[in-house]
Design an enzyme around this catalytic site. Structure first.
Site, PDB file in Angstrom:
ATOM      1  N   GLU A 162       0.867  -1.172   0.000  1.00 32.09           N
ATOM      2  CA  GLU A 162       0.000   0.000   0.000  1.00 32.09           C
ATOM      3  C   GLU A 162       0.908   1.227   0.000  1.00 32.09           C
ATOM      4  OE1 GLU A 162      -3.052   1.876   3.253  1.00 32.09           O
ATOM      5  OE2 GLU A 162      -3.037  -0.312   3.048  1.00 32.09           O
ATOM      6  N   ASP A 197      -5.082   9.677   9.691  1.00 29.21           N
ATOM      7  CA  ASP A 197      -3.824   9.017  10.003  1.00 29.21           C
ATOM      8  C   ASP A 197      -3.409   9.281  11.444  1.00 29.21           C
ATOM      9  OD1 ASP A 197      -3.627   8.118   7.399  1.00 29.21           O
ATOM     10  OD2 ASP A 197      -2.507   9.875   6.746  1.00 29.21           O
TER      11      ASP A 197
END
Length: 291
Positions: free
Chosen positions: A69, A80
């Site tokens: 990824e 995040d």
């Protein structure tokens, strides 16, 4: 292993990356997905790092992740955790560009490993959805994960990903309604990203009890759906646990942390810590419960 595969003739389209997950499951284990930003600690080292995820370091070849990824750093990474934010912020300050993500995908594809990109929608929209899909496909990418894009706002991306035969992976969480999960699963191609920790991502000392329940809800929506779970896995034992009920386990913060630690130690090109974590994760997903 109890996770479902995606047999022929069912409604869910496994695309390239989903077929990979099904093949790995048929071999008796779950798949391992590894996340790293392109551009951290710099573009050249990040290209070495994504290849190291694949088990390739110079002439050396060892078992690695099944899917990479490639993270595209973004100025407002609202989903995040602190570790990934820190690396992404440094990458942006050092001049990483969207085109560098295609170089990272190409570096992964050269090893024979599949790659998807993880990107906030604004970056695709600015680049141009069709142009982005075209260049991602040309680099050898399998598809994209778009964490802040919902299927009902994704007409442009659905059209572009269809035109260039790319997988499109949308996210669901424990707070998603059953209706939202059903719509999201129907819009995905490849697999469904189940983010099983409420709030931002990041490594945790134990796995979440919400994860198996969320995977079960996804499979109630479509029993043939392929599911990858991201919930802060940091070691091989946790990875093994997750692949007992999901098709893939996604690891990010624990990998990024090794690069941050190397830079903090004054050796930003040292990938030994990354290799150690990858080896542990690989061992975890390849552990045979029958032994």
């Amino acid at each position: 292993m109890t996770a479902a595969t995606s047999p022929a003739g069912t409604s869910f389209d496994p695309g390239r990356s989903g077929r990979l997950f099904a093949e790995v499951r048929a071999a008796g284990r779950g798949a391992l997905v590894g996340f790293l930003h392109v551009g951290y600690p710099d573009v050249a080292t990040s290209l070495r790092a994504v290849r190291a995820l694949c088990g390739v370091d110079g002439d050396e070849r060892r078992p690695g992740v099944d899917l990479v990824e490639v993270g595209m750093p973004y100025s407002d990474p609202m989903m995040d955790g602190v570790t990934i934010q820190r690396a992404g912020t440094k990458a942006l300050a050092r001049g990483v560009r969207t085109r560098d993500a295609f170089a990272a995908v190409e570096a992964v594809a050269e090893t024979g490993t599949q790659a998807v990109v993880m990107t906030y929608w604004n970056l695709i929209e600015k680049y141009g959805p069709d142009a982005f899909a075209r260049d991602l496909a040309a680099a050898g990418g399998s598809g994209a994960i778009t964490p802040d894009l919902t299927p009902d706002e994704a007409d442009a991306w659905i059209a572009a990903s269809d035109a260039h035969e790319l997988d499109r992976i949308f996210l669901v969480s424990p707070s998603s309604t059953d209706e939202r999960i059903a719509r999201t699963v129907a819009a995905c191609r490849g697999w469904v990203y189940a983010t099983a920790v409420m709030g931002v991502t990041g490594a945790r000392s134990q796995t979440s009890s919400a994860a198996p329940a969320l995977v079960e809800r996804i499979r109630r929506a479509d029993p043939s759906a392929l599911v990858g779970v991201g919930l802060g896995v940091s070691n091989g034992a946790q990875a093994h646990e997750v692949t007992g009920y999901a098709d893939a386990v996604i690891v990010g913060s624990a990998l990024v942390a090794t690069l941050l630690a190397a830079e903090d130690a004054g050796a930003s090109d040292d990938l030994s810590g990354l290799r150690t974590v990858v080896d542990d994760l690989v061992s975890g997903v390849r552990t045979d419960d029958r032994a």
